[in-house]
Design an enzyme around this catalytic site. Sequence first.
Site, PDB file in Angstrom:
ATOM      1  N   LYS A   1      26.878 -17.236  42.069  1.00 23.81           N
ATOM      2  CA  LYS A   1      27.009 -18.683  42.288  1.00 23.81           C
ATOM      3  C   LYS A   1      27.099 -18.935  40.623  1.00 23.81           C
ATOM      4  O   LYS A   1      26.331 -18.358  39.895  1.00 23.81           O
ATOM      5  CB  LYS A   1      26.225 -19.776  42.978  1.00 23.81           C
ATOM      6  CG  LYS A   1      24.746 -19.401  42.542  1.00 23.81           C
ATOM      7  CD  LYS A   1      23.693 -20.005  43.588  1.00 23.81           C
ATOM      8  CE  LYS A   1      22.268 -19.856  43.133  1.00 23.81           C
ATOM      9  NZ  LYS A   1      21.268 -20.263  44.227  1.00 23.81           N
TER      10      LYS A   1
ATOM     11  N   ARG B   1      15.164 -28.484  52.104  1.00 22.71           N
ATOM     12  CA  ARG B   1      16.470 -28.560  51.066  1.00 22.71           C
ATOM     13  C   ARG B   1      17.758 -28.526  52.030  1.00 22.71           C
ATOM     14  O   ARG B   1      18.447 -29.431  52.017  1.00 22.71           O
ATOM     15  CB  ARG B   1      16.313 -27.541  50.071  1.00 22.71           C
ATOM     16  CG  ARG B   1      17.372 -27.607  48.928  1.00 22.71           C
ATOM     17  CD  ARG B   1      17.217 -26.647  47.864  1.00 22.71           C
ATOM     18  NE  ARG B   1      17.615 -25.275  48.279  1.00 22.71           N
ATOM     19  CZ  ARG B   1      17.639 -24.197  47.422  1.00 22.71           C
ATOM     20  NH1 ARG B   1      17.563 -24.251  46.066  1.00 22.71           N
ATOM     21  NH2 ARG B   1      18.125 -22.879  47.780  1.00 22.71           N
TER      22      ARG B   1
ATOM     23  N   TYR C   1      15.688 -31.887  11.435  1.00 20.37           N
ATOM     24  CA  TYR C   1      15.489 -33.309  12.018  1.00 20.37           C
ATOM     25  C   TYR C   1      13.970 -33.615  11.898  1.00 20.37           C
ATOM     26  O   TYR C   1      13.191 -33.084  12.253  1.00 20.37           O
ATOM     27  CB  TYR C   1      15.983 -33.379  13.380  1.00 20.37           C
ATOM     28  CG  TYR C   1      17.551 -33.644  13.149  1.00 20.37           C
ATOM     29  CD1 TYR C   1      18.046 -34.770  12.625  1.00 20.37           C
ATOM     30  CD2 TYR C   1      18.184 -32.854  13.787  1.00 20.37           C
ATOM     31  CE1 TYR C   1      19.488 -35.006  12.600  1.00 20.37           C
ATOM     32  CE2 TYR C   1      19.760 -32.735  13.938  1.00 20.37           C
ATOM     33  CZ  TYR C   1      20.369 -33.951  13.085  1.00 20.37           C
ATOM     34  OH  TYR C   1      21.704 -34.061  13.138  1.00 20.37           O
TER      35      TYR C   1
ATOM     36  N   MET D   1      21.687 -29.528  17.316  1.00 18.72           N
ATOM     37  CA  MET D   1      22.696 -29.109  18.314  1.00 18.72           C
ATOM     38  C   MET D   1      23.416 -27.897  17.901  1.00 18.72           C
ATOM     39  O   MET D   1      23.524 -27.259  18.974  1.00 18.72           O
ATOM     40  CB  MET D   1      23.772 -30.630  18.180  1.00 18.72           C
ATOM     41  CG  MET D   1      24.815 -30.300  19.449  1.00 18.72           C
ATOM     42  SD  MET D   1      25.982 -31.534  19.245  1.00 18.72           S
ATOM     43  CE  MET D   1      25.282 -32.972  19.579  1.00 18.72           C
TER      44      MET D   1
END
Length: 386
Positions: free
Chosen positions: A60, A159, A280, A328
């Site tokens: 999956k 679930r 940053y 990023m």
Amino acid sequence: MLVHPASDRDNPSHPSRPARAQVAADGFGGLLTIDLAAVRRNYRLLADRAPTAEVAGVVKADAYGLGAVAVASALYAEGCRTFFVAHVEEGVRLRAVLRTDATIVVLHGPPPGSEPDCDAEALIPVLNCGEQLAAWLRFSTRNGLPGTCAVQFDTGMTRFGFDLSEAGFVAEAFARANIAPCLLMSHLACADDAGNPANRLQRDRLGTLRALFPSSRFSLAASSGIFLGSGYHFDLVRPGAALYGVNPLAGTPNPMSPVVRLQGRIMQIRAVPAATAVGYGLAATTRSATHLATVAVGYADGFPRGVLNKAAAWLGETPLPLVGRVSMDSVVVDLGAVSEALPRPGDLLDILCGHYGIDDLAADAGTIGYEILTRLGARYWRTYVA
Ligand SMILES: *Cc1c(COP(=O)(O)O)cnc(C)c1O
């Protein structure tokens, strides 16, 4: 016939790329190398651990981000004949490349109206609730189809699947339709915690369904569940993560072979004095004069932002600490440890490798290997080695 992705000329994740992989790869900031021989080795190891059960492959989410076509083909070559996906759409894509003797099971079952797609592509839906059951039996009987399907029971995870209290009702519905589910399954909530009493409870609850579904095969264990012992194997086990090198045994040495190598390209190198603030928020400062490399792998590539002042890239055997925040599209790496022989812009550093793998990065980022793995791959040049 199976697609054979073993050469780096084929790149199923980037079908439109030119055949000269090296030229095209130069345009990428990150290179993901997926070792299909290691996937096959891992499959064999799991098969050894569960000798009385069939070992399926869970592919999956595009085989956890590694490429379902390539991975499923490698597993097929190793003898795997049952594949699990989450969605009908994933199953349809997989069917296009797998031989008809491969069984494809759709964990989430058919959304309303997609029953004909399951039938057309010979996908086996996992029926998880009364609506799916009714729709599937109606569709199958109306069209005179065998109605081959799996059923999931919730044995404690809360679930997916029918409540155990619905077992009688489910069995009657199948009997009325003259259909028997080929597979009865459940899923363990705490398989990575071998001492957790929930494991036994879930196993025993699943076992009580044998009498109601005598002709069905049973399945409970995924990767970690396989290592709980033969009592958890039933007829079929469903590993995913362990095939891809994630440690199924939390807190103990990893028995699986690493599958993924991630390399990042150095875009720029600069010499800086001590006390230079970096990145940053200027969240880190150099302790001494050094060289810094800006490497083109960032959180948009799936490299987690939460590793501030942790983790390292590697040049051969040498760890090169990350400095400051993950951007990023880049991280900054301290080259101080290799100042005698600096790499150059364009060179590749190892980001995930034998020294520092998926589970190490996950630990530094406060998450699990599964999350690291499934987030990789969207932006990298992928190479498959067999
Ligand atoms: C994802 C999944 C698996 C595979 O789990 P791993 O822990 O990756 O081995 C097996 N069964 C079900 C129902 C799943 O959702």
